[in-house]
Design an enzyme around this catalytic site. Sequence first.
Site, PDB file in Angstrom:
ATOM      1  N   HIS A   1      10.016 -30.576  29.526  1.00  0.00           N
ATOM      2  CA  HIS A   1      11.287 -30.011  29.071  1.00  0.00           C
ATOM      3  C   HIS A   1      12.327 -31.112  28.913  1.00  0.00           C
ATOM      4  CE1 HIS A   1       8.988 -26.860  31.086  1.00  0.00           C
ATOM      5  NE2 HIS A   1       9.634 -25.991  30.337  1.00  0.00           N
TER       6      HIS A   1
ATOM      7  N   PRO B   1      10.742 -21.404  39.754  1.00  0.00           N
ATOM      8  CA  PRO B   1      11.076 -19.993  39.615  1.00  0.00           C
ATOM      9  C   PRO B   1      12.609 -19.886  39.581  1.00  0.00           C
ATOM     10  CG  PRO B   1       9.541 -20.371  41.445  1.00  0.00           C
ATOM     11  CD  PRO B   1      10.104 -21.704  41.041  1.00  0.00           C
ATOM     12  N   LEU B   2      13.153 -19.575  38.430  1.00  0.00           N
ATOM     13  CA  LEU B   2      14.607 -19.627  38.263  1.00  0.00           C
ATOM     14  C   LEU B   2      15.305 -18.724  39.285  1.00  0.00           C
ATOM     15  CD1 LEU B   2      14.625 -19.743  34.390  1.00  0.00           C
ATOM     16  CD2 LEU B   2      15.488 -21.528  35.916  1.00  0.00           C
TER      17      LEU B   2
ATOM     18  N   HIS C   1      14.125 -27.216  24.299  1.00  0.00           N
ATOM     19  CA  HIS C   1      14.008 -26.757  25.696  1.00  0.00           C
ATOM     20  C   HIS C   1      12.710 -27.205  26.373  1.00  0.00           C
ATOM     21  CE1 HIS C   1      13.494 -24.075  29.156  1.00  0.00           C
ATOM     22  NE2 HIS C   1      12.298 -23.820  28.653  1.00  0.00           N
TER      23      HIS C   1
ATOM     24  N   ARG D   1       8.436  -3.234  67.520  1.00  0.00           N
ATOM     25  CA  ARG D   1       9.755  -3.777  67.143  1.00  0.00           C
ATOM     26  C   ARG D   1      10.637  -3.950  68.385  1.00  0.00           C
ATOM     27  NH1 ARG D   1      13.654   0.950  65.389  1.00  0.00           N
ATOM     28  NH2 ARG D   1      12.625   2.692  66.394  1.00  0.00           N
TER      29      ARG D   1
ATOM     30  N   GLU E   1      17.817  -8.647  50.445  1.00  0.00           N
ATOM     31  CA  GLU E   1      16.575  -9.183  51.012  1.00  0.00           C
ATOM     32  C   GLU E   1      16.137 -10.476  50.325  1.00  0.00           C
ATOM     33  OE1 GLU E   1      16.940  -6.068  49.950  1.00  0.00           O
ATOM     34  OE2 GLU E   1      16.720  -4.779  51.704  1.00  0.00           O
TER      35      GLU E   1
ATOM     36  N   HIS F   1       9.204   4.427  51.841  1.00  0.00           N
ATOM     37  CA  HIS F   1       9.429   3.516  52.955  1.00  0.00           C
ATOM     38  C   HIS F   1       8.146   3.133  53.691  1.00  0.00           C
ATOM     39  CE1 HIS F   1      13.522   4.365  52.098  1.00  0.00           C
ATOM     40  NE2 HIS F   1      14.002   3.782  53.190  1.00  0.00           N
TER      41      HIS F   1
ATOM     42  N   ARG G   1       7.425   1.106  64.182  1.00  0.00           N
ATOM     43  CA  ARG G   1       8.604   1.853  64.630  1.00  0.00           C
ATOM     44  C   ARG G   1       8.221   2.651  65.875  1.00  0.00           C
ATOM     45  NH1 ARG G   1      10.658   7.553  62.946  1.00  0.00           N
ATOM     46  NH2 ARG G   1      12.744   7.483  63.816  1.00  0.00           N
TER      47      ARG G   1
HETATM   48  C1  TPP Z   1      11.765 -16.531  37.413  1.00  0.00           C
HETATM   49  C2  TPP Z   1      11.423 -17.270  36.155  1.00  0.00           C
HETATM   50  N1  TPP Z   1      11.237 -16.581  35.021  1.00  0.00           N
HETATM   51  C3  TPP Z   1      10.896 -17.223  33.891  1.00  0.00           C
HETATM   52  C4  TPP Z   1      10.713 -18.571  33.876  1.00  0.00           C
HETATM   53  C5  TPP Z   1      10.256 -19.288  32.600  1.00  0.00           C
HETATM   54  N2  TPP Z   1      11.409 -20.068  32.066  1.00  0.00           N
HETATM   55  C6  TPP Z   1      11.522 -21.371  32.274  1.00  0.00           C
HETATM   56  S1  TPP Z   1      12.985 -21.983  31.722  1.00  0.00           S
HETATM   57  C7  TPP Z   1      13.472 -20.463  31.169  1.00  0.00           C
HETATM   58  C8  TPP Z   1      14.818 -20.204  30.579  1.00  0.00           C
HETATM   59  C9  TPP Z   1      15.443 -21.358  29.963  1.00  0.00           C
HETATM   60  O1  TPP Z   1      16.814 -21.137  29.810  1.00  0.00           O
HETATM   61  P1  TPP Z   1      17.851 -21.866  30.734  1.00  0.00           P
HETATM   62  O2  TPP Z   1      17.664 -21.419  32.116  1.00  0.00           O
HETATM   63  O3  TPP Z   1      19.179 -21.662  30.139  1.00  0.00           O
HETATM   64  O4  TPP Z   1      17.424 -23.377  30.664  1.00  0.00           O
HETATM   65  P2  TPP Z   1      17.662 -24.395  29.458  1.00  0.00           P
HETATM   66  O5  TPP Z   1      16.772 -23.980  28.326  1.00  0.00           O
HETATM   67  O6  TPP Z   1      19.093 -24.308  29.107  1.00  0.00           O
HETATM   68  O7  TPP Z   1      17.275 -25.701  30.013  1.00  0.00           O
HETATM   69  C10 TPP Z   1      12.482 -19.521  31.411  1.00  0.00           C
HETATM   70  C11 TPP Z   1      12.580 -18.098  31.014  1.00  0.00           C
HETATM   71  C12 TPP Z   1      10.923 -19.260  35.085  1.00  0.00           C
HETATM   72  N3  TPP Z   1      10.772 -20.575  35.177  1.00  0.00           N
HETATM   73  N4  TPP Z   1      11.299 -18.588  36.190  1.00  0.00           N
END
Ligand code: TPP
Length: 683
Positions: free
Chosen positions: A50, A140-141, A281, A374, A428, A490, A537
Amino acid sequence: MASIVDPNAPNPALLAQAAILERPASEERRMADAIRALAMDAVEKAKSGHPGMPMGMADVATALFTRFLKYDAADPRWPDRDRFVLSAGHGSMLLYALLHLTGHAGMGIDELKNFRQLHSPAAGHPEYGYHPAIETTTGPLGQGISTAVGMALAERHLAARFGKSLVDHRTWVICSDGDLQEGVSHEAASLAGHLGLEKLTVLWDDNHISIDGDTALSFSEDVLKRFQAYGWATKRIDGHDPEQIAAAMAVAQRSKKPTIIACRTIIGFSAPKKAGTAGSHGSPLGADEISAAKSALGWNAEPFTTPEGIKARWEEAGRRAAGTRRSWLKRLAKHPMRVDFERATAGKLPENWVEPLNALRATLATEKPKLGTRIASQRALTALVPAVPEMIGGSADLTGSNNTDVKGIASITPGNYAGRYVHYGIREHGMAAAMNGMALHGGIIPYSGTFLVFADYMRPSIRLAALMHQRVIHVLTHDSIGLGEDGPTHQPVETIASLRAIPNLAVFRPADAMETAECWELALRRTEGPSVLALSRQALPALRDDAGENRCARGGYVLAEAEGARDVTLVATGSEVHLAMNARQTLVAQGVQAAVVSLPSWELFAQQDEAYRAATLGEAPRIGIEAALGFGWERWLGTNSAFIGMTGFGASAPADHLFEHFGITPAAIVAAATKLLTKDGSK
Ligand SMILES: Cc1ncc(C[n+]2csc(CCOP(=O)(O)OP(=O)(O)O)c2C)c(N)n1
Ligand SMILES: [Mg+2]
């Protein structure tokens, strides 16, 4: 359908880029260009990666690493360093280029040439443990920024415990649009605002681009207003203007609130065609685009090289805080709390920490109390928390149900971080991510609670804790239909199996108060990864009166051996072990020799040698008993076997009615054994 964004419209980012490139290239710009060049080269060589994000955020990152971030490239694990989290992990080349340029050992040019290759520290996304300067795994974003909230909270607590002379650092985050769209960041940012974590600064790569194109396709709220409502300070700047960047960071340093700076940038900055588009990207730019980008920047160096003067300036930046670190080391050497500080940050438990727990186990052996596990867990915590000052508890608004609190232990409140209990609110996912950050920061052993069924709300963070080998402990109560009336929403049925599927997560499901104390000891000793305690529980009778050896340490053991040669082995976990014991009595009365095996942790049991496992499980037909789906039980049961548990979702009713209704009873176990042995021909 009319699109919100016209793909054929002229790209305004290219016009803005041309204007920026017309400015005289300052030394800072040249330093940032070194990042851009390396990002382009490494992605091109790897044929994947990227480039856009590092090229867009290079100016912001340069200001941070040359003027603000407190770090010493010679010792990336120095405890009082600022923490830097690249939440947008896909932009990993930004981090690797920074570590390389600032002179960190282990991130030489060969490592960059090996970007995304097997065994390279420069992996596709930053991986914790691959290089000492990588503070957390991201990709993981949403996770990185939320983990950073935990790091910032850890800093505040440890500063309250050890004083400012030992603990006084900031947490800086670079995040992307995706990080701010993900729900977990909303939870964590809300918590950070509430707690007033003023030393946390988020630099948002506000580039208006994500994979599908313009963020306007899906993202239209006023993000900064949202953060203001959380209690954050906000600022909007041109992310390519070094003066604006530095001014905003300086304000953030003085802020009494956490700060988010929206850095308006151009993704893929300098690429003549792809800048400002999703095309930059996540794929190599291509030789022509790279060569045009470099010429637009006036960058003439060969691929993977940085002109000497620029590299020297970067290395100087990497040494900027060397003196600060040396003074800190001197302060530590003379500090009255040095020994405790070093022990805590090394993750070592205090001497004699286990004695109060051993005393509790001795009491449990004689008292044999009938308790929900618990409640037994709370008794274990009452022994442990005062003895282990690194333990910071909490719950996602279920303190009274999870029994995670300990009398006399104060809560952390906005502005007062000396307490040791966090009211995470009903967040959570944010809680689990923040706990990862607390563990990664060092000096803290986070534990906290919610209902087991809501483990799914935390799963991405639990998975990361397992991947990163972090000691994070989740107290997950109400672990089956045994919770009763609250009903099938639950009542976990598939949750335990799904947690057991996560590598390096230890799942404990203790059967009584003694096993609960033993499992707590094991979770605390388990420095190599996270643990889950699945707790009942409902009250459970005591099954053990021996307090010597920690029998749960082997993951499974024979709780009651057969009188002679085994006819059948009943293998159960948690709240079903006493049902197995009950069934055993009836079977014995019928002349069937039954043994009962308690299997509180499959992971630990799987680590035992073959001989021990074979002896424990025996050769007789086996019956597995667990008030959950049978998914995975085939691993322990073999062919001549039966399973007693759930086959689908639960229902709303008093717990004893549910066990009856779903056929998880001693009578059902006896019937299954009889059937098995008749079929077997042995009886
Ligand atoms: C939880 C999650 N969902 C999807 C992805 C796949 N993914 C990687 S980057 C991205 C989005 C890119 O947009 P942005 O966050 O604005 O990054 P930019 O392109 O500006 O660098 C996605 C959907 C991921 N890494 N994590
Ligand atoms: Mg973006």
